[in-house]
Write an enzyme that holds these catalytic residues in place. Sequence first.
Site, PDB file in Angstrom:
ATOM      1  N   ARG A  37      34.422  56.490  45.457  1.00 10.22           N
ATOM      2  CA  ARG A  37      32.906  55.800  45.294  1.00 10.22           C
ATOM      3  C   ARG A  37      32.818  54.880  46.677  1.00 10.22           C
ATOM      4  O   ARG A  37      31.694  54.298  46.547  1.00 10.22           O
ATOM      5  CB  ARG A  37      32.558  55.600  44.162  1.00 10.22           C
ATOM      6  N   ARG A  41      26.414  53.319  46.382  1.00  8.59           N
ATOM      7  CA  ARG A  41      25.594  52.176  46.138  1.00  8.59           C
ATOM      8  C   ARG A  41      25.887  50.724  46.352  1.00  8.59           C
ATOM      9  O   ARG A  41      25.080  49.757  46.715  1.00  8.59           O
ATOM     10  CB  ARG A  41      25.180  52.292  44.495  1.00  8.59           C
ATOM     11  N   ARG A  50      19.450  56.911  50.911  1.00 10.29           N
ATOM     12  CA  ARG A  50      19.148  57.631  49.961  1.00 10.29           C
ATOM     13  C   ARG A  50      17.718  57.325  49.249  1.00 10.29           C
ATOM     14  O   ARG A  50      17.006  57.945  48.604  1.00 10.29           O
ATOM     15  CB  ARG A  50      19.926  57.193  48.639  1.00 10.29           C
ATOM     16  N   ASP A  86      28.803  65.497  44.321  1.00  7.32           N
ATOM     17  CA  ASP A  86      28.708  64.963  42.888  1.00  7.32           C
ATOM     18  C   ASP A  86      29.450  65.941  42.051  1.00  7.32           C
ATOM     19  O   ASP A  86      29.285  67.187  42.427  1.00  7.32           O
ATOM     20  CB  ASP A  86      27.311  64.626  42.278  1.00  7.32           C
ATOM     21  N   TYR A 164      30.531  68.153  30.329  1.00  8.75           N
ATOM     22  CA  TYR A 164      29.361  67.856  30.639  1.00  8.75           C
ATOM     23  C   TYR A 164      28.430  69.144  30.286  1.00  8.75           C
ATOM     24  O   TYR A 164      27.266  69.007  29.386  1.00  8.75           O
ATOM     25  CB  TYR A 164      29.006  67.767  32.075  1.00  8.75           C
TER      26      TYR A 164
END
Lengths: 354, 354
Positions: A37, A41, A50, A86, A164
Amino acid sequence: MTLPAQHPLVDGRTSASALVTAYSGTRPDRQPVWFMRQAGRSLPEYRASRAGVAMLDSCLDPELASEITLQPVRRHDVDAAIFFSDIVVPLRLVGVDVDIKPGVGPVFGTPVRTLDDVQRLRDLGPLDDERLAPVAAGVARTVAALGSTPLIGFAGAPFTLAAYLVEGGPSRDHLAARRLMHADPAAWDALMAWTAEVSGAFLRAQVRAGASAAQLFDSWAGALSKADYVRGCAPASSQVLAGVRALGVPVVHFGVGTGELLVAMRDAGADVVGVDYRVPLDEASARLGGATPLQGNVDPALLGAPWPVLEAHVRDILERGRSAPSHVLNLGHGVPPETDPDVLTRLVALAHEL
Amino acid sequence: MTLPAQHPLVDGRTSASALVTAYSGTRPDRQPVWFMRQAGRSLPEYRASRAGVAMLDSCLDPELASEITLQPVRRHDVDAAIFFSDIVVPLRLVGVDVDIKPGVGPVFGTPVRTLDDVQRLRDLGPLDDERLAPVAAGVARTVAALGSTPLIGFAGAPFTLAAYLVEGGPSRDHLAARRLMHADPAAWDALMAWTAEVSGAFLRAQVRAGASAAQLFDSWAGALSKADYVRGCAPASSQVLAGVRALGVPVVHFGVGTGELLVAMRDAGADVVGVDYRVPLDEASARLGGATPLQGNVDPALLGAPWPVLEAHVRDILERGRSAPSHVLNLGHGVPPETDPDVLTRLVALAHEL
């Protein structure tokens, strides 16, 4: 889509890089380091890129995905880029109704619970080159900009995708997925066969477009007993790993809370095993017979500790990592969003100067 | 509050029970079985009792908490009741601003992040008998109704309480708590000292009011490396366990995802180690040197599988449990809310007939 004329390992572009050398089992001169990652962010330039763009849209915009992938390489001097994407991107590409809800995670229109549900997934058709075009274009663009810095391809492992799909979203215990495995083995096996195809196609497309290595993330494998993992999940992961390795690149296999599964994850056909922050690298290496290259395992919680505490932790990890044939420094999980990016830059410099 | 005239183990009320016998390391004639979260949302009578009552209010109403505690004993013929409560009840009793939000979990008014924050917790005063009165009254009432069936007291371990307090609510990785442990050891140690006092007072009150055994739940210990657990958390748990054992009752120590911590959790001073569903009991017993009574470890995911699958799983667990000196059958985590209660009843009958 523009494919590189030759594969980066064949044309020698990245084959001498510290990352590829370490992934291939030889200790390079420079200690390679990157962060799961790292494109994300924690970086102000990421948040700017983004702004106003939904997560999955940003993954599927070749220019934007490439820019985001390159940001941490420019800033931190890490030894690899990892393609910004992702886990659910390949599901979206085949037409599964999935979106990423900020603060929640992937949310699905309909959970997959029966053999008929799996058949409906299969009816969506294969994840072919046409559907994969935005990914291949993003990778090709990134590789062209990276020069001799390797790009790592990225995919969620079949079990994590299946978890998921069955849960219909994030879950703590993955009870519904684990229940399906035992309650309806035919549906489970069909689902794993499908997620293996999708995960494999997604990862192979990134390698064919120029990625020099690949990492298969089994985020939720730590929820499984070893018996369930080996019987119900590892065969599908093996299929993905074999398909990627056949393209001639090294593959990393990583999960969270998988200290008890390290051998099984290596034996599924990985070149490198990623270790989360829970198990010390010397112990991980001992479990693996001392013959497997490792990646990891800085505790992300320590990124917020005073520098001397973090530095001592990193030095200890590098020391323990010497028990493996080679070691790529990384976190034992993703970069927390609130991380000060300067700490990451300093950590890279520390690794390179040691 | 009415205290029993004598302690249940001293007056012999429950000392010959299958549960207390097994917890004491001897294999009883009847296979003891109970379920974590057996008093809870899987039972229609529980949902009826709780209708319109907030979770923490129900825990602090002696009559209601007692009724809910007794419901699964009446219905399933389990070998023990576990006092209906919540990990955050002792925090609420000392005046911490906490509530349980349905579908989310405990949510705190202010997270605890500094030494000053810990001092503010301490300023709330001790968890004394007056504050514990509703708990003691609920336990005494339950014990009187249970007769020779033992009641197990319940508390969250110091780390789990601390993790909630630092995060201010549920969390996947407990990053803020684990960061505090390394970033501010003085604040961390003060917090752990405080949570150990509160957890210990809560558990001892239940034993003094008549509980025949106690279970310390370290729900989040699985997020820790062994080194962090041993250095930063086990000492506080040891203090709680020692305080309860001094009252003469056996103590179970349980965590989720703690296969790597089983020995450390036993060595913290537990009589019995609870094993989640990930590690087979024969392997857990081998790690513990074959000398520790075990509890567990039916996979809650299998409660929704067809009966023959569940039955085979339970038989396998009972067989593997024979490698320990004694074994109390239980789940490897709490009863999922959607569980068919008839399956639990059938599972108890199976354990008792084998």
